[in-house]
Design an enzyme around this catalytic site. Sequence first.
Site, PDB file in Angstrom:
ATOM      1  CG  HIS A 225      33.813   2.324 -19.462  1.00 46.43           C
ATOM      2  ND1 HIS A 225      35.100   1.630 -19.752  1.00 46.43           N
ATOM      3  CD2 HIS A 225      33.934   3.480 -20.072  1.00 46.43           C
ATOM      4  CE1 HIS A 225      35.851   2.341 -20.547  1.00 46.43           C
ATOM      5  NE2 HIS A 225      35.164   3.385 -20.774  1.00 46.43           N
ATOM      6  CG  HIS A 302      38.758 -16.523 -20.201  1.00 47.47           C
ATOM      7  ND1 HIS A 302      37.772 -17.416 -19.971  1.00 47.47           N
ATOM      8  CD2 HIS A 302      39.872 -16.919 -20.672  1.00 47.47           C
ATOM      9  CE1 HIS A 302      38.606 -18.652 -20.344  1.00 47.47           C
ATOM     10  NE2 HIS A 302      39.687 -18.404 -20.822  1.00 47.47           N
TER      11      HIS A 302
END
Length: 308
Positions: A225, A302
Site C-alpha cells: 500500500h 474480486h
Amino acid sequence: MSKKRIRIRHPAGSSTIQVSPGSSFGQVAQLIEAAVPSLTCSLQLWKDGYPPRPRSQCDAGDCFPSDIDMIHVSIAGQGDAPTINYNKSISESSDLVEEPPMVDPDGIVVRRIIDADNSCLFNSIGYILLDKSLVSAPKLRRMVAQAVRDDPVTFTGAFLGKEPQDYIDFITDPKAWGGQIELLIFSRIFKTEIAAFDIIRDRVDIYGTGDNYKRRVFVIYDGIHYDALAFTFDERLLEDADVTQFSPKDEFAMEKARVVCSDQHKKKAFTDTSNFTLRCLVCQTGLKGANEAQEHAQQTGHTNFAEF
C-alpha cells in the site's frame, strides 16, 4: 464578448455547450465531458469541418479556434491517439513551477492515509501533485498509458515486463496496482522528483534524480500500500494546510520523512509481500503474496482481500 454556442454530436445524440472567447482545447474538452459524462476529456476523438474530418492531435493548452460551430465527438479506441494531449500541457506547466521554499525546521512530516482501493499509488500522486485530489486515479492511469504510447523507444516490452498494449490495457484497469514503473513515468510527466520511502527496507528511492527537476514529493510504501507524506506544523491542522511539494535541496524535509519511515519500520508496520497470506473475501480462495492477489483480481474481478 459573449459565449459562443457549439453543438456537440456524439454516439448518444447531440448537446450544446457555451464556450468563452480565448478558451483552450482542454477547457472545451472539459465542457464536453460536463455535458456528456461518458465523453472523458482525455479520451475524446474530435471531428469538425464540412464534411467532418478528424482533427489532428493538439495540446490541452492550445487556443480553441473561433470558427468551429460543431464537433463530432467519440471515445478513442484501442490504438487511437486522443485529440487532446494533456501530458504535454502538464509537462510544460511543470517547467514554470518555481522551486519550493525550504520548510520550517519546527514542522513535522505526517502520513496521509489513502484508501486501499487498488489505486492507492495513483491517489497518493493526486494528493501530492494535483492539489490534494483523491479522485484523480482514472485520469492519472490514462496519463501513464498515453506516456507509454508517446515513447515506444523507452517503454518497450522489456522495460514494461509485457507488450506495451498489454501494459496499457493493464494499467488503465482500475483494479491494477501501481508501482515502480508508474513512479518513474509520473516523475517524467510532472518533471518532479518522487521520493518513495520503503518501510520494509527502511530506505528511500528517488525517481527523477539527476534530471534537474525543481521540486520533490514524498510517498511511503508498506509492501502492499502507498500513502502520501506531507509537511504540517501540527497533526491537528486540517489537511488543507498540508505542504506536499518540496525543494530537492531541502534536507530538513527529507530527514523528517526518513524519521517517519524508520519509525514505521521499527514498529514493523509493513507487510512482507513475498510471504504474507491473503484470503479473497468474495470466493474464499487462499493466496500467497501480492503477485497472486493481483493475478486473482485480474482473473476474477474480486478485490476484497484480508490477511490471515
